[in-house]
Write a protein that holds these residues in place. Structure first.
Motif, mmCIF file in Angstrom:
data_model
loop_
_atom_site.group_PDB
_atom_site.id
_atom_site.type_symbol
_atom_site.label_atom_id
_atom_site.label_comp_id
_atom_site.label_asym_id
_atom_site.label_seq_id
_atom_site.Cartn_x
_atom_site.Cartn_y
_atom_site.Cartn_z
ATOM 1 N N ASN A 26 0.823 -1.206 0.000
ATOM 2 C CA ASN A 26 0.000 0.000 0.000
ATOM 3 C C ASN A 26 0.858 1.257 0.000
ATOM 4 O O ASN A 26 0.468 2.275 -0.568
ATOM 5 C CB ASN A 26 -0.950 0.015 1.194
ATOM 6 C CG ASN A 26 -2.089 -0.958 1.039
ATOM 7 O OD1 ASN A 26 -2.463 -1.319 -0.063
ATOM 8 N ND2 ASN A 26 -2.624 -1.403 2.155
ATOM 9 N N VAL A 27 2.003 1.203 0.646
ATOM 10 C CA VAL A 27 2.900 2.356 0.687
ATOM 11 C C VAL A 27 3.707 2.455 -0.604
ATOM 12 O O VAL A 27 3.809 3.513 -1.206
ATOM 13 C CB VAL A 27 3.850 2.285 1.908
ATOM 14 C CG1 VAL A 27 4.937 3.338 1.822
ATOM 15 C CG2 VAL A 27 3.071 2.419 3.204
ATOM 16 N N PHE A 28 4.301 1.367 -1.056
ATOM 17 C CA PHE A 28 5.264 1.410 -2.146
ATOM 18 C C PHE A 28 4.642 1.355 -3.532
ATOM 19 O O PHE A 28 5.006 2.137 -4.401
ATOM 20 C CB PHE A 28 6.254 0.239 -2.022
ATOM 21 C CG PHE A 28 7.336 0.471 -1.024
ATOM 22 C CD1 PHE A 28 8.595 0.835 -1.439
ATOM 23 C CD2 PHE A 28 7.100 0.314 0.322
ATOM 24 C CE1 PHE A 28 9.597 1.045 -0.515
ATOM 25 C CE2 PHE A 28 8.094 0.521 1.248
ATOM 26 C CZ PHE A 28 9.349 0.890 0.829
ATOM 27 N N ILE A 29 3.767 0.407 -3.783
ATOM 28 C CA ILE A 29 3.370 0.145 -5.173
ATOM 29 C C ILE A 29 1.928 0.499 -5.495
ATOM 30 O O ILE A 29 1.432 0.154 -6.564
ATOM 31 C CB ILE A 29 3.684 -1.316 -5.574
ATOM 32 C CG1 ILE A 29 2.946 -2.320 -4.696
ATOM 33 C CG2 ILE A 29 5.185 -1.548 -5.553
ATOM 34 C CD1 ILE A 29 3.142 -3.771 -5.151
ATOM 35 N N SER A 30 1.277 1.228 -4.621
ATOM 36 C CA SER A 30 -0.074 1.685 -4.901
ATOM 37 C C SER A 30 -0.078 2.539 -6.173
ATOM 38 O O SER A 30 0.728 3.444 -6.337
ATOM 39 C CB SER A 30 -0.583 2.510 -3.708
ATOM 40 O OG SER A 30 -1.850 3.026 -3.983
ATOM 41 N N GLY A 31 -0.941 2.203 -7.102
ATOM 42 C CA GLY A 31 -1.070 2.963 -8.337
ATOM 43 C C GLY A 31 -0.169 2.517 -9.473
ATOM 44 O O GLY A 31 -0.222 3.074 -10.564
ATOM 45 N N ILE A 32 0.670 1.518 -9.243
ATOM 46 C CA ILE A 32 1.573 1.038 -10.293
ATOM 47 C C ILE A 32 0.926 -0.147 -11.004
ATOM 48 O O ILE A 32 0.430 -1.071 -10.356
ATOM 49 C CB ILE A 32 2.944 0.618 -9.707
ATOM 50 C CG1 ILE A 32 3.614 1.811 -9.039
ATOM 51 C CG2 ILE A 32 3.833 0.033 -10.798
ATOM 52 C CD1 ILE A 32 4.911 1.472 -8.328
ATOM 53 N N ASP A 33 0.931 -0.105 -12.321
ATOM 54 C CA ASP A 33 0.412 -1.210 -13.124
ATOM 55 C C ASP A 33 1.227 -2.462 -12.810
ATOM 56 O O ASP A 33 2.458 -2.469 -12.897
ATOM 57 C CB ASP A 33 0.530 -0.856 -14.606
ATOM 58 C CG ASP A 33 -0.180 -1.838 -15.522
ATOM 59 O OD1 ASP A 33 -0.292 -3.034 -15.156
ATOM 60 O OD2 ASP A 33 -0.613 -1.405 -16.596
ATOM 61 N N ARG A 34 0.536 -3.536 -12.454
ATOM 62 C CA ARG A 34 1.186 -4.793 -12.036
ATOM 63 C C ARG A 34 2.114 -5.385 -13.090
ATOM 64 O O ARG A 34 3.043 -6.111 -12.757
ATOM 65 C CB ARG A 34 0.134 -5.840 -11.656
ATOM 66 C CG ARG A 34 -0.629 -5.502 -10.409
ATOM 67 C CD ARG A 34 0.290 -5.629 -9.256
ATOM 68 N NE ARG A 34 -0.465 -5.835 -8.038
ATOM 69 C CZ ARG A 34 0.024 -5.594 -6.861
ATOM 70 N NH1 ARG A 34 1.237 -5.158 -6.729
ATOM 71 N NH2 ARG A 34 -0.691 -5.790 -5.799
ATOM 72 N N ASP A 66 8.746 6.317 -10.955
ATOM 73 C CA ASP A 66 8.251 7.649 -10.571
ATOM 74 C C ASP A 66 7.087 7.537 -9.597
ATOM 75 O O ASP A 66 7.027 8.260 -8.590
ATOM 76 C CB ASP A 66 7.813 8.436 -11.804
ATOM 77 C CG ASP A 66 8.960 8.900 -12.687
ATOM 78 O OD1 ASP A 66 10.131 8.778 -12.276
ATOM 79 O OD2 ASP A 66 8.668 9.393 -13.801
ATOM 80 N N ILE A 67 6.154 6.630 -9.869
ATOM 81 C CA ILE A 67 5.002 6.450 -8.975
ATOM 82 C C ILE A 67 5.474 5.937 -7.617
ATOM 83 O O ILE A 67 5.012 6.407 -6.576
ATOM 84 C CB ILE A 67 3.956 5.504 -9.598
ATOM 85 C CG1 ILE A 67 3.343 6.149 -10.841
ATOM 86 C CG2 ILE A 67 2.875 5.135 -8.583
ATOM 87 C CD1 ILE A 67 2.482 5.216 -11.678
ATOM 88 N N LEU A 68 6.395 4.984 -7.624
ATOM 89 C CA LEU A 68 6.931 4.476 -6.355
ATOM 90 C C LEU A 68 7.525 5.621 -5.533
ATOM 91 O O LEU A 68 7.238 5.741 -4.345
ATOM 92 C CB LEU A 68 7.988 3.401 -6.606
ATOM 93 C CG LEU A 68 8.630 2.865 -5.332
ATOM 94 C CD1 LEU A 68 8.670 1.353 -5.349
ATOM 95 C CD2 LEU A 68 10.019 3.415 -5.138
ATOM 96 N N PHE A 69 8.330 6.468 -6.157
ATOM 97 C CA PHE A 69 8.924 7.583 -5.418
ATOM 98 C C PHE A 69 7.880 8.584 -4.951
ATOM 99 O O PHE A 69 8.004 9.145 -3.863
ATOM 100 C CB PHE A 69 10.022 8.269 -6.237
ATOM 101 C CG PHE A 69 11.376 7.738 -5.909
ATOM 102 C CD1 PHE A 69 12.116 8.251 -4.852
ATOM 103 C CD2 PHE A 69 11.899 6.689 -6.636
ATOM 104 C CE1 PHE A 69 13.349 7.738 -4.537
ATOM 105 C CE2 PHE A 69 13.132 6.161 -6.332
ATOM 106 C CZ PHE A 69 13.869 6.684 -5.275
ATOM 107 N N SER A 70 6.842 8.812 -5.740
ATOM 108 C CA SER A 70 5.788 9.717 -5.271
ATOM 109 C C SER A 70 5.108 9.129 -4.037
ATOM 110 O O SER A 70 4.789 9.855 -3.088
ATOM 111 C CB SER A 70 4.772 10.013 -6.374
ATOM 112 O OG SER A 70 3.929 8.913 -6.630
ATOM 113 N N ASN A 71 4.915 7.802 -4.023
ATOM 114 C CA ASN A 71 4.345 7.139 -2.849
ATOM 115 C C ASN A 71 5.265 7.280 -1.643
ATOM 116 O O ASN A 71 4.817 7.562 -0.529
ATOM 117 C CB ASN A 71 4.094 5.655 -3.124
ATOM 118 C CG ASN A 71 2.996 5.402 -4.130
ATOM 119 O OD1 ASN A 71 2.130 6.247 -4.346
ATOM 120 N ND2 ASN A 71 3.038 4.259 -4.770
#
Length: 154
Positions: A26-34, A66-71
């Motif tokens: 939930n912290v790291f990969i939320s919003g990243i396409d699997r 980029d999404i991971l870093f934004s998370n």
């Protein structure tokens, strides 16, 4: 310079909260396409005969990184923590240890701890060095903030 790969390793011991992997996701990969996430799970025995679950995550896609870093930034990662609590190997890969005790509250805290999550950041640059990487990270945080967050980054 760019980030070429993110590698994460979490070792879950018998005494750890069994939901830590879901909280970490939930912290790291939320919003990243699997399709851009390589995840592996394995089981092992520890030194004191406890059962271990080893969760590993690898990202190489730029947008996924980029999404991971934004998370991570959204959940508390900051530049000062990276500069003050990071290590490098001989290839200038940046290593961060994320305190597992804070993940349960969805907070990122970088500090040396035996009970931590390993985050390895690899960079694609021929002449990379520690100072160049820190300068890149500062610029990258600004880029991520503009692209995703629009929050005050220190």
């Amino acid at each position: 310079m760019k980030i070429s790969k993110i590698y994460l390793r979490l070792i879950v011991h018998d005494w750890d909260d069994r939901n830590i992997i879901d909280k970490l996701k939930n912290v790291f990969i939320s919003g990243i396409d699997r399709k851009y996430i390589k995840e592996t799970y394995s089981k092992d025995k520890g030194l004191i005969s406890n059962n271990l679950i080893i969760y590993e995550l690898t990202l190489t896609n730029k947008n996924a990184i980029d999404i991971l870093f934004s998370n991570l930034i959204y959940h508390g990662l900051n530049i000062d923590d990276i500069i003050n609590n990071s290590n490098f190997d001989e290839n200038c890969n940046l290593y961060l240890r994320i305190d597992k005790d804070y993940i349960k509250d969805y907070i990122i805290r970088i500090r040396y701890s035996d009970n931590s999550i390993l985050l390895k950041i690899s960079f694609d640059d021929y002449n990379k060095n520690k100072d160049k990487i820190y300068n890149f990270i500062k610029e990258y945080f600004g880029y991520i903030n503009k692209k995703f967050l629009d929050i005050n980054i220190q």
